[in-house]
Structure formats: structure tokens, C-alpha cells
Design an enzyme around this catalytic site. Structure first.
Site: not given
Ligand code: APR
Length: 247
Positions: A117, A125, A128, A149, A214
Site C-alpha cells: 500500500h 507529483c 509528472c 511542473c 482477536e
């Protein structure tokens, strides 16, 4: 703590071990889980914070939330559970396949880690795809702009509705297919496709061991279920392994 004789026998024989981990292994480091009693998703709406549309709707709010989580994470440290996993490398070919973005396995020193993940310490970005690590924005409350950019910068974590990094997932799946034992540590095992990893291990003959405080969705499918905290069970289990005459 008494451990199942079959588990000890399997540990004696095993060469490769996968640790499939979730938020529960970081709970003892003071990082909230997502679905447990005080889980984040009981207080906050993932659809407002952990998906791309929410980011485009309100980038500053989402950025600020990740800065808040980064702040918590950078003020914690790996616990005995993360550290015990690094010690298993002494006797086994160990692979960590984690759903966590907190980089605590990395900070504990695990050598082989697959982050399904992403990692909250990285950013990129959206235009770009230039990458930035977190230190560039320690004090930034509003979403920063890319110096190349001008595009908006987001954390390198997988949001709901997004694909997992395919190369990372395929390599993790391969390790699951090859392992002798797969430990499932501190995860509710309800988020897919990550939760396929232990199932793939089982389908390829691995011995499944769950460590959780659990029962979970996967408890009925495992070979050995250990109820307890990861930071207490894993060091004890390593203590047993350390006494086995494993070379
Ligand atoms: N030791 C072992 N297990 C623990 C501990 C502990 N100290 N504390 C809590 N747990 C268990 C809980 O019982 C629960 O089953 O950890 C599990 C945490 O489950 P979730 O909160 O659902 O977290 P996780 O399974 O990692 O979530 C998967 O969902 O929200 C998304 O992307 C996010 O990676 C995350 C994914």
C-alpha cells in the site's frame, strides 16, 4: 506461552517464511489501527480522506491529514514485534509483505520488504510523477507544488479505488507461492487484493499461522491461530526458534 507442537515442528523444517502484516503490528508503537475499537475509520471517513477524488476536491485537507499521520509516525519507533521479525532472518529466508505505510519494518531493519500500500514517507507529483521524500515538506500544511511542473504533490500511498503497485504485488505473490510458513500478523484480512497473499500461500502448501488479539475473517482458514499481541508473541516465538538446533 505454549506454542503448538506442529508449529514448532514446521519451524524446525522450514527455510522460507513470509510475514504478512497489517496495522495491528504497529499498534504497540502507538499507531492506530483502522477497524479495531479505536480504529481510524470509526472516527473518520476513508471516502473523504483516502481516495483520489477526495484529494482533488480538497487537496489541502487530505495533505494536512497525511502530515498529521506522518507526525505521529515519525514520533514513534518500531516495537518488539517488528524487531523480532528481523531476528528470524538469522535462521530463515524472511520476506515481509506489509499493508502498512508507516515504514516501521524498514526502520526495524528488515531486509526484504514488499509494501503493498505504499510508504507514507514518499510523495510524488500527480502530473509528472517526480518523487519527493517527506523531509521536503515537514512544515507544509497546504498541498505543495512540484518544482518541475507545478503539479500537486501527493503521498505515495495506495488510496481506496486505486491499484496496488503491480510489480510489488507480483513479487510478493511469488514469495507467498514459495514460502513454507506464512505468518498473518495484526490484520483483519478484509482488504483485497492484499488479503489474497496468505490465501495464495495456503494454496501452494504453506503452513498458515495467525497472530492477532482477536479472531478475523481468515481465522477459520489458518493451520495455527495464536491469540495475543504481536509485540509479545513474536519475541517469544523467536526465543523458541533460537533454541531449535537450526543452522
Ligand atoms: N497485535 C496483534 N494484532 C493486533 C494488535 C496487536 N497488538 N492490535 C490490533 N490487532 C489486530 C486487530 O484485532 C485487527 O484484526 O490488528 C488488526 C488490524 O486490522 P485493521 O485495522 O483492519 O488494519 P489492516 O488489516 O492493516 O487494514 C488493511 O485497510 O484501511 C486500509 O490501507 C489500509 O492497509 C490498510 C488496510
Amino acid at each position: 506461552m505454549d506454542f503448538d507442537k506442529e508449529l514448532i515442528r514446521k519451524l524446525k523444517e522450514a527455510n522460507s517464511v513470509v510475514f504478512f502484516t497489517g496495522a495491528g503490528i504497529s499498534a504497540e508503537s502507538g499507531i492506530s489501527t483502522f477497524r479495531g475499537k479505536d480504529g481510524l475509520w470509526n472516527k473518520l471517513k476513508p471516502e473523504e480522506l483516502a481516495n483520489f477524488d477526495a484529494f482533488m476536491r480538497n487537496p489541502d485537507m487530505v495533505w494536512e491529514w497525511y502530515q498529521y499521520r506522518r507526525n505521529i509516525i515519525s514520533n514513534t519507533k518500531p516495537n518488539a514485534g517488528h524487531e523480532a521479525i528481523t531476528k528470524f532472518e538469522k535462521y530463515f529466508d524472511v520476506t515481509v509483505v506489509t499493508q502498512n505505510v508507516d515504514n516501521l519494518h524498514g526502520r526495524a531493519g528488515s531486509k526484504s520488504i514488499y509494501e503493498l500500500h505504499g510508504n507514507i514517507e514518499r510523495n510524488f507529483c500527480i502530473q509528472c510523477r517526480t518523487f519527493y521524500n517527506k523531509n521536503n515538506f515537514n512544515s507544509t500544511q497546504n498541498v505543495p507544488k512540484c518544482s518541475s511542473c507545478g503539479g500537486m504533490i501527493r503521498p505515495d500511498v495506495v488510496w481506496f479505488g486505486e491499484n496496488l503497485p503491480q510489480d510489488v504485488f507480483s513479487k510478493a505473490e511469488q514469495k507467498a507461492k514459495e514460502c513454507d510458513i506464512c505468518f498473518i500478523v495484526g490484520t483483519s484480512a478484509v482488504v483485497y487484493p492484499a488479503a489474497y497473499i496468505p490465501i495464495t500461500a495456503k494454496q501452494n502448501g504453506a503452513y498458515l499461522v495467525e497472530i492477532n488479539i482477536e479472531p478475523t475473517e481468515i481465522t477459520t482458514s489458518v493451520d495455527c491461530s495464536i491469540t495475543g499481541k504481536a509485540g509479545e508473541v513474536l519475541p517469544e516465538l523467536f526465543g523458541i526458534v533460537n533454541k531449535l538446533d537450526k543452522v
